[in-house]
Design a protein around this motif. Sequence first.
Motif, PDB file in Angstrom:
ATOM      1  N   GLY A 352       0.798  -1.213   0.000  1.00  0.00           N
ATOM      2  CA  GLY A 352       0.000   0.000   0.000  1.00  0.00           C
ATOM      3  C   GLY A 352       0.833   1.266   0.000  1.00  0.00           C
ATOM      4  N   GLU A 353       2.131   1.132  -0.188  1.00  0.00           N
ATOM      5  CA  GLU A 353       3.040   2.282  -0.177  1.00  0.00           C
ATOM      6  C   GLU A 353       3.214   2.844  -1.586  1.00  0.00           C
ATOM      7  N   LYS A 354       3.318   4.155  -1.676  1.00  0.00           N
ATOM      8  CA  LYS A 354       3.563   4.802  -2.961  1.00  0.00           C
ATOM      9  C   LYS A 354       5.062   4.860  -3.253  1.00  0.00           C
ATOM     10  N   ASP A 355       5.383   5.030  -4.531  1.00  0.00           N
ATOM     11  CA  ASP A 355       6.787   5.197  -4.955  1.00  0.00           C
ATOM     12  C   ASP A 355       7.661   4.032  -4.506  1.00  0.00           C
ATOM     13  N   MET A 356       7.179   2.814  -4.700  1.00  0.00           N
ATOM     14  CA  MET A 356       7.932   1.629  -4.292  1.00  0.00           C
ATOM     15  C   MET A 356       8.858   1.115  -5.389  1.00  0.00           C
ATOM     16  N   TRP A 357       8.567   1.474  -6.646  1.00  0.00           N
ATOM     17  CA  TRP A 357       9.276   0.832  -7.746  1.00  0.00           C
ATOM     18  C   TRP A 357      10.753   1.178  -7.790  1.00  0.00           C
ATOM     19  N   THR A 358      11.096   2.444  -7.555  1.00  0.00           N
ATOM     20  CA  THR A 358      12.517   2.829  -7.603  1.00  0.00           C
ATOM     21  C   THR A 358      13.328   2.150  -6.509  1.00  0.00           C
ATOM     22  N   PRO A 359      12.919   2.245  -5.221  1.00  0.00           N
ATOM     23  CA  PRO A 359      13.706   1.547  -4.194  1.00  0.00           C
ATOM     24  C   PRO A 359      13.744   0.036  -4.399  1.00  0.00           C
ATOM     25  N   PHE A 360      12.651  -0.522  -4.938  1.00  0.00           N
ATOM     26  CA  PHE A 360      12.651  -1.966  -5.187  1.00  0.00           C
ATOM     27  C   PHE A 360      13.749  -2.344  -6.174  1.00  0.00           C
ATOM     28  N   HIS A 361      13.827  -1.620  -7.279  1.00  0.00           N
ATOM     29  CA  HIS A 361      14.804  -1.973  -8.307  1.00  0.00           C
ATOM     30  C   HIS A 361      16.237  -1.620  -7.903  1.00  0.00           C
ATOM     31  N   ILE A 362      16.399  -0.641  -7.039  1.00  0.00           N
ATOM     32  CA  ILE A 362      17.741  -0.321  -6.543  1.00  0.00           C
ATOM     33  C   ILE A 362      18.334  -1.520  -5.797  1.00  0.00           C
ATOM     34  N   VAL A 363      17.465  -2.273  -5.128  1.00  0.00           N
ATOM     35  CA  VAL A 363      17.920  -3.459  -4.397  1.00  0.00           C
ATOM     36  C   VAL A 363      17.894  -4.705  -5.284  1.00  0.00           C
ATOM     37  N   SER A 364      16.813  -4.891  -6.036  1.00  0.00           N
ATOM     38  CA  SER A 364      16.596  -6.166  -6.720  1.00  0.00           C
ATOM     39  C   SER A 364      17.483  -6.380  -7.943  1.00  0.00           C
ATOM     40  N   ILE A 365      17.767  -5.319  -8.696  1.00  0.00           N
ATOM     41  CA  ILE A 365      18.573  -5.496  -9.912  1.00  0.00           C
ATOM     42  C   ILE A 365      20.024  -5.886  -9.588  1.00  0.00           C
ATOM     43  N   PRO A 366      20.724  -5.185  -8.662  1.00  0.00           N
ATOM     44  CA  PRO A 366      22.062  -5.662  -8.291  1.00  0.00           C
ATOM     45  C   PRO A 366      22.037  -7.073  -7.713  1.00  0.00           C
ATOM     46  N   PHE A 367      20.982  -7.384  -6.945  1.00  0.00           N
ATOM     47  CA  PHE A 367      20.858  -8.731  -6.380  1.00  0.00           C
ATOM     48  C   PHE A 367      20.756  -9.759  -7.506  1.00  0.00           C
ATOM     49  N   TRP A 368      19.986  -9.447  -8.548  1.00  0.00           N
ATOM     50  CA  TRP A 368      19.830 -10.356  -9.685  1.00  0.00           C
ATOM     51  C   TRP A 368      21.165 -10.558 -10.407  1.00  0.00           C
ATOM     52  N   ILE A 369      21.911  -9.495 -10.594  1.00  0.00           N
ATOM     53  CA  ILE A 369      23.191  -9.586 -11.300  1.00  0.00           C
ATOM     54  C   ILE A 369      24.142 -10.526 -10.572  1.00  0.00           C
ATOM     55  N   VAL A 370      24.283 -10.335  -9.262  1.00  0.00           N
ATOM     56  CA  VAL A 370      25.180 -11.184  -8.469  1.00  0.00           C
ATOM     57  C   VAL A 370      24.663 -12.619  -8.419  1.00  0.00           C
ATOM     58  N   ALA A 371      23.340 -12.773  -8.210  1.00  0.00           N
ATOM     59  CA  ALA A 371      22.754 -14.112  -8.136  1.00  0.00           C
ATOM     60  C   ALA A 371      22.921 -14.865  -9.453  1.00  0.00           C
ATOM     61  N   THR A 372      22.769 -14.157 -10.571  1.00  0.00           N
ATOM     62  CA  THR A 372      22.923 -14.794 -11.881  1.00  0.00           C
ATOM     63  C   THR A 372      24.350 -15.292 -12.086  1.00  0.00           C
ATOM     64  N   ALA A 373      25.321 -14.498 -11.668  1.00  0.00           N
ATOM     65  CA  ALA A 373      26.731 -14.896 -11.806  1.00  0.00           C
ATOM     66  C   ALA A 373      27.047 -16.117 -10.945  1.00  0.00           C
ATOM     67  N   ILE A 374      26.561 -16.109  -9.706  1.00  0.00           N
ATOM     68  CA  ILE A 374      26.832 -17.244  -8.817  1.00  0.00           C
ATOM     69  C   ILE A 374      26.083 -18.486  -9.280  1.00  0.00           C
ATOM     70  N   GLY A 375      24.840 -18.299  -9.730  1.00  0.00           N
ATOM     71  CA  GLY A 375      24.068 -19.428 -10.237  1.00  0.00           C
ATOM     72  C   GLY A 375      24.737 -20.100 -11.413  1.00  0.00           C
ATOM     73  N   ALA A 376      25.379 -19.306 -12.277  1.00  0.00           N
ATOM     74  CA  ALA A 376      26.075 -19.869 -13.431  1.00  0.00           C
ATOM     75  C   ALA A 376      27.212 -20.791 -12.998  1.00  0.00           C
ATOM     76  N   LEU A 377      27.853 -20.452 -11.894  1.00  0.00           N
ATOM     77  CA  LEU A 377      28.927 -21.307 -11.374  1.00  0.00           C
ATOM     78  C   LEU A 377      28.375 -22.614 -10.817  1.00  0.00           C
ATOM     79  N   LEU A 378      27.163 -22.546 -10.209  1.00  0.00           N
ATOM     80  CA  LEU A 378      26.579 -23.732  -9.609  1.00  0.00           C
ATOM     81  C   LEU A 378      25.989 -24.677 -10.649  1.00  0.00           C
TER      82      LEU A 378
END
Length: 379
Positions: A352-378
């Motif tokens: 129910g919070e406004k303006d959630m998209w920017t803070p969400f992507h600030i956290v989630s996109i770097p997390f995806w990049i690192v997770a994708t790299a580590i997943g490729a090793l596994l």
Amino acid sequence: MSSTKAKPVGSTSTLARLWALVSREPVLAILVVALLGLQILHPRPWTALPALIDWQTVLTLAGLLMLTKAVELSGFLMWMAHRVVHRIHSERALAFLLIGLAAALSTLLTNDVALFAVVPLALSLHKLAPLPIKRLVIFIALAVNAGSVLTPLGNPQNLFLWQTSGVSFGAFVWALAPLCAVLMAMLYVLTAFMFRAEPLDLSGDVEEHRVDRTLCVVAAFAFIAFVALADAHHAGPALAAVAIGFLLWRRQVVLKIDWLLLLIFVLMFIVLRSAAALPLVHDAIANIGLNAPLRAYAAGAVLSQGISNVPAAIMLAEFSKDWRALAFGVSVGGFGIAIGSLANLIAVRLSGEKDMWTPFHIVSIPFWIVATAIGALLV
């Protein structure tokens, strides 16, 4: 004159209702439009479309929705959460607790159900003590995506890949455990940096939470039996027993499940398998060479960013039988852009919070990049 004026008013009202439906369920609207477009471009007999649906997966999902609804209606989750939460002493400890709770629930109750249990709890706690609620909801969304990786019950794409792979429940868990462990470790390290160790006062939480013990116990035993039968590929008879039993005893368990989710899942099978059958699409994906595990993994991780991880799993399964690589790919694909997982969209909407998209992507996109790299090793 009155009759001539009524027509445009009625038309406007109909358009308004149609727009309201599209606004509430954009995924459903897109799938319907896509199905109509595919039928125009590459027509199939309408009677042939049900054959494109993986009914074992749909029946299993329906049964799980009923059983998780029963657990939710029993009140047990809120009773348990409120008693555990009073044992914490800081904002960081609260974040650790809610993230762990969300991840644990998502392994058995699906990531969406876990969100419906934990996000409202976080919002109620925010009313008792000042909390960084936007950040907390974002991390809860990441937690259900990470935790749900572990089991076939955690999310729809795992359920689909489990049913199509033919492996046992235990074998699936064993294969996905390393990725789940890495994702959760990353999440806890990030949580330690993003939340403070300041004292937390929750003394105002005195609300009593009752539990329907009979419903809770019945749901728990039925859940175990249903999973065992689904694992043995008898989801149809198991669903019939669950549905009839609850309709005769507690019909709200059946009536209140998310029927639109089932419809969306059915349409996803039809639309994406029809699209995969198009010569242009088939040739493009086939030329990528998804028989190689790393390529199948990368395709899942990247394609999820555009069409979400559930449809990505359904589409790519048409071109690769390496269910483990696909499961790894669409699992990390749940991070990154919000559309990567429907759980992300649900979490943001529940907050129910406004303006959630920017803070969400600030956290989630770097997390995806690192997770994708580590997943490729596994992989």
